[in-house]
Write an enzyme that holds these catalytic residues in place. Sequence first.
Site, PDB file in Angstrom:
ATOM      1  N   SER A  69       0.789  -1.239   0.000  1.00 48.35           N
ATOM      2  CA  SER A  69       0.000   0.000   0.000  1.00 48.35           C
ATOM      3  C   SER A  69       0.818   1.284   0.000  1.00 48.35           C
ATOM      4  O   SER A  69       0.245   2.373  -0.059  1.00 48.35           O
ATOM      5  CB  SER A  69      -0.957   0.018   1.198  1.00 48.35           C
ATOM      6  OG  SER A  69      -2.035  -0.857   0.970  1.00 48.35           O
ATOM      7  N   LYS A  72      -0.013   3.775  -2.648  1.00 48.32           N
ATOM      8  CA  LYS A  72      -1.092   4.774  -2.572  1.00 48.32           C
ATOM      9  C   LYS A  72      -0.595   6.213  -2.527  1.00 48.32           C
ATOM     10  O   LYS A  72      -1.368   7.136  -2.749  1.00 48.32           O
ATOM     11  CB  LYS A  72      -1.997   4.455  -1.388  1.00 48.32           C
ATOM     12  CG  LYS A  72      -2.842   3.206  -1.661  1.00 48.32           C
ATOM     13  CD  LYS A  72      -3.507   2.662  -0.415  1.00 48.32           C
ATOM     14  CE  LYS A  72      -4.319   1.408  -0.794  1.00 48.32           C
ATOM     15  NZ  LYS A  72      -4.537   0.509   0.331  1.00 48.32           N
ATOM     16  N   SER A 124      -6.117   3.326   4.378  1.00 44.87           N
ATOM     17  CA  SER A 124      -5.546   2.482   3.329  1.00 44.87           C
ATOM     18  C   SER A 124      -6.588   1.569   2.696  1.00 44.87           C
ATOM     19  O   SER A 124      -6.333   0.398   2.416  1.00 44.87           O
ATOM     20  CB  SER A 124      -4.386   1.648   3.890  1.00 44.87           C
ATOM     21  OG  SER A 124      -3.549   1.196   2.855  1.00 44.87           O
TER      22      SER A 124
END
EC number: 3.4.16.4
Length: 405
Positions: A69, A72, A124
């Site tokens: 993640s 992101k 997230s």
Amino acid sequence: MVWRMKKKMIVWSLVICLLLSGYGNILVGAEERAKAPTELYARSAVLMDADSGRVLFGKEENELRPMASTTKIMTCILALENQEEGQVVTASAYAAGRPKVKLGVKDQEQFYLKDLLYSLMLESHNDSAVVIAEGISGTVEEFAKLMNQKAEELGCHDTHFVTPNGLDDSDEDGIHSTTARDLATIMRYCIMQSPKREEFLEITRTKNYQFSDVEGSRRFSCVNHNAFLDMMEGALTGKTGFTSDAGYCYVGALERDGRTFIVALLACGWPNNKSYKWKDTRKLMEYGIANYQYRDVWEDVALPEVKVKNGVEEKMPYETELLVPVQVEGKDEISLLLRADEGVQVKTELKDSLRAPVHEGDVVGSVRYFLEGEEIASYQVVTKKDVRERDMNWALLWITKLALL
């Protein structure tokens, strides 16, 4: 009386021993901080100077690894740069079907894109990432093209994006992956170079955020899970990540005394070692803070005058080879983040001679600064005055002057 004196001597001896022991610990602690980290949990790690982009410390920093993640941060900055004012986005069935961690969007549910950026970065949420990507580019595949295009622009040639949320995936061009160096470079863009850097920092530093869908029928609450924000003084931003392939990952930034450091970690342990990334981040940040300071490395280079052939000077009309003064064009300060044992190398290149006519400001060479073999600054050397050519027009004019005299 004698016993009292002995007792005092024993007490003072103990005090002195304790003080010396403490002083020794301080010296050992300072010495340890000065050493480059040797024992890190992360398989790949980078400490970067956010101002220059220079890697101050690296461990397998160019190895390709999945990044979970931490992906992101790219999704967020591209959304900020490409969104429309007040843009509304609609969740697709594909977005609603993304695995946890997820906001829980429903097919055809609408949101303000700016709200989903908090869902993306604080919690997230994987489904929010897809809604954002589809809202910006129409499809995840098209958004991935945008991500890869930006990576190329930033010089991240070892990065390949497939998904906007970082879930392990691949396509015909490879697996979803990056390097610690590239990940730090992307974070540098987000906080130092992007026109939306302030908005990025505002979102990623927010502790709590509440919002609803466009209709107001459902409300959501987001909490920031970036523990680094409360871990060290000057912590700016960061993003965690985890997948079964990537392990625990992290990228974060800290500003202290005018210095900004970025740490990127990939494959920093697997369950149950969630805290490894915080230990590595602190260790690398403390190493940077303890060892790197800004220094002015500008050098006043002594430059010889350059010969000019076939030129003419009114005060010396019979001289056929003249000298023209030169100077370095540009600023007279170069501030670099350096260790005490680091220095720059300065290389000067200058033409041996020129041929008239010469004009003030003509480029005749360069002064280049190198750090660890890499050029970090370059300045032109230019002439300081004009030199006329000894041509037929000048000869006729001079003969005329002599005749009149």
